[in-house]
Design a protein around this motif. Structure first.
Motif, short mmCIF file in Angstrom:
data_model
loop_
_atom_site.label_atom_id
_atom_site.label_comp_id
_atom_site.label_asym_id
_atom_site.label_seq_id
_atom_site.Cartn_x
_atom_site.Cartn_y
_atom_site.Cartn_z
N TYR A 97 0.80 -1.22 0.00
CA TYR A 97 0.00 0.00 0.00
C TYR A 97 0.84 1.27 0.00
N LEU A 98 0.26 2.31 -0.58
CA LEU A 98 0.71 3.68 -0.39
C LEU A 98 -0.22 4.32 0.64
N LEU A 99 0.34 4.91 1.68
CA LEU A 99 -0.45 5.63 2.67
C LEU A 99 -0.20 7.12 2.50
N SER A 100 -1.24 7.92 2.66
CA SER A 100 -1.11 9.37 2.55
C SER A 100 -1.97 10.03 3.62
N CYS A 101 -1.51 11.16 4.14
CA CYS A 101 -2.31 11.92 5.09
C CYS A 101 -2.38 13.36 4.66
N SER A 102 -3.45 14.04 5.10
CA SER A 102 -3.74 15.37 4.58
C SER A 102 -4.35 16.25 5.65
N LEU A 103 -4.31 17.55 5.39
CA LEU A 103 -5.02 18.49 6.25
C LEU A 103 -6.53 18.35 6.13
N ASP A 104 -7.00 17.49 5.20
CA ASP A 104 -8.44 17.23 5.09
C ASP A 104 -8.92 16.24 6.15
N LYS A 105 -8.02 15.89 7.12
CA LYS A 105 -8.33 15.05 8.28
C LYS A 105 -8.47 13.57 7.94
N THR A 106 -7.89 13.14 6.82
CA THR A 106 -7.98 11.73 6.45
C THR A 106 -6.60 11.13 6.20
#
Length: 432
Positions: free
Chosen positions: A321-330
């Motif tokens: 998997y590629l994991l990503s996090c964002s300021l969109d809270k996800t």
């Protein structure tokens, strides 16, 4: 949440527990994902649960944001996975360990405790600690930086820790004594830093500094426009994500002992703030809310991911998997679908914007995800279940996470403090 001893005892008896051997029972509420007891007298794991080896080998020791080089010979990482177990307990793969508990205590540090004068002691409903959960402990605190710590690096096999800050300094710490043994004034805010072999690379406004810790060679790589926010090494190239949205690449020329410009990757419309490499792919997260996938052989963009709705702050490779996090809270987990393109396999939602990801393995070789949020904390999750192990707190946002050897990890926050943490050994489960 305050623990009611009597209430816990009644629930314990209703579930058929034995006061002499509670740890042979699995918590019914934990299985339903609703246990709010801390500590809980029952197991938050399935039994029996033999130790599981890390997927596709051991974790990478080069960079904190890569769990491993999953399918290093396969150019399609992240690739299609046969089963999707994200977001739910699963025995043997991130379903929990002896320390896996859903933490529901009042997650706020006591302001009086910070001042050293809380009179409530153990009866205080707020935390008298910088962490919540029993799976890790604070070893040390390194003070010296005057502004936010934006980068931490620990070269493999080194006894030195390097920290960079927006106070325009790079500090070198002795890992044995915990003392600062050197301060380098850089003349610009540190946007990022990585180590690769003997090299330390530091991203500054409009330049990348490179130091060889063995030869003391000092190089300056020009070309970036604006702040350099992200650095990564892949396919013998050094990549830098810059403020103007481009990704610059250099290749080291051993004959003349210098880094020569190799390419400039265009496509993002705003700053590139995160980079990660998996097999022969480069993944870039940007302020333009997108992730771009680049072929490392051709340096061409082969896919653009637009499911995030705010800045993509951090990207990480784990297993398939590629994991990503964002300021969109996800946090999003991406996997290769039937079409051959990356698709969202799971979305985990938080109450606050997400800043940076880090990955490590516990003593049972199960993967843990560390995720800092803009409420001044770090969540620690089992993967792939996202069962919460605990939290780390700070006075200001934690902007840097670095994994060290032997269960050690480091956090750097907005006050300029660097904290050293130790992941606890997981006790072996009692036989069923």
């Amino acid at each position: 949440m305050d623990v009611d001893g009597g209430g816990n005892k009644r629930v314990f008896q209703r579930l058929g527990g034995s006061s002499t051997d509670p740890k042979n029972k699995v918590c019914y509420h934990w299985r339903a994902g609703k246990c709010n007891r801390y500590p809980c007298p029952f197991l938050h794991r399935e039994l029996p649960s033999p130790p599981i080896q890390p997927p596709n080998g051991t974790a990478s020791s080069k960079r904190h944001h890569v769990f491993n080089a999953a399918a290093a010979g396969d150019p399609t990482v992240p690739r299609r996975a046969p089963n999707n177990t994200w977001g739910r307990p699963h025995a043997g793969r991130g379903g929990g360990g002896a320390n896996n508990r859903v933490v529901r205590k009042m997650d706020k540090v006591c302001s009086y405790w910070l001042q050293g004068n809380c009179s409530r002691g153990e009866t205080c409903k707020f935390l008298h600690s910088w962490s919540l959960g029993d799976g890790f402990s604070l070893l040390s605190q390194l003070d010296g930086h005057q502004k936010v710590v934006s980068a931490i690096a620990m070269p493999a096999g080194s006894d030195k820790l390097y920290t960079g800050s927006k106070d325009e300094t790079l500090r070198v710490w002795d890992c044995q004594s915990g003392q600062c043994i050197g301060v380098l004034n850089l003349g610009g805010e540190v946007g990022c830093m990585i180590s690769e072999g003997p090299w330390i690379f530091v991203g500054l406004p409009s330049i990348v500094k490179a130091w060889n810790t063995q030869t003391n060679m000092d190089l300056s790589l020009s070309g970036p426009v604006g702040q350099v926010y992200a650095l990564i090494v892949g396919n013998d190239l050094l990549f830098a994500g810059t403020q103007d949205g481009s990704i610059l690449a250099w290749k080291f020329n051993a004959a003349v002992n210098c880094f020569e410009p190799a390419a400039s990757l265009k496509g993002h419309t705003l700053a590139v703030v995160s980079l990660v490499v998996g097999a022969n792919r480069l993944y870039s997260g940007s302020m333009d809310h997108s992730i771009r996938v680049w072929n490392l052989e051709t340096l061409q963009c082969i896919q653009t991911l637009t499911e995030h709705t705010n800045v993509v702050m951090s990207v990480l490779i784990w297993d398939h998997y590629l994991l990503s996090c964002s300021l969109d809270k996800t946090i999003k987990a991406w996997v290769t679908g039937q079409s051959g393109n990356l698709e969202v396999a799971y979305t985990h939602t938080e109450e606050h914007g997400l800043l940076t990801l880090g990955g490590m393995y516990d003593s049972e070789s199960k993967p843990l995800l560390l995720c800092s949020t803009n409420d001044n904390s770090v969540r620690i999750y089992d993967l792939p279940s996202f069962a919460e192990r605990g939290k780390i707190f700070s006075k200001m946002e934690i902007r840097a996470i670095q994994i060290g050897p032997g269960g050690i990890f480091f956090t750097g926050d907005g006050t300029g403090q660097v904290k050293v943490w130790k992941l606890a050994a997981v006790e072996a489960a009692n036989p069923a």
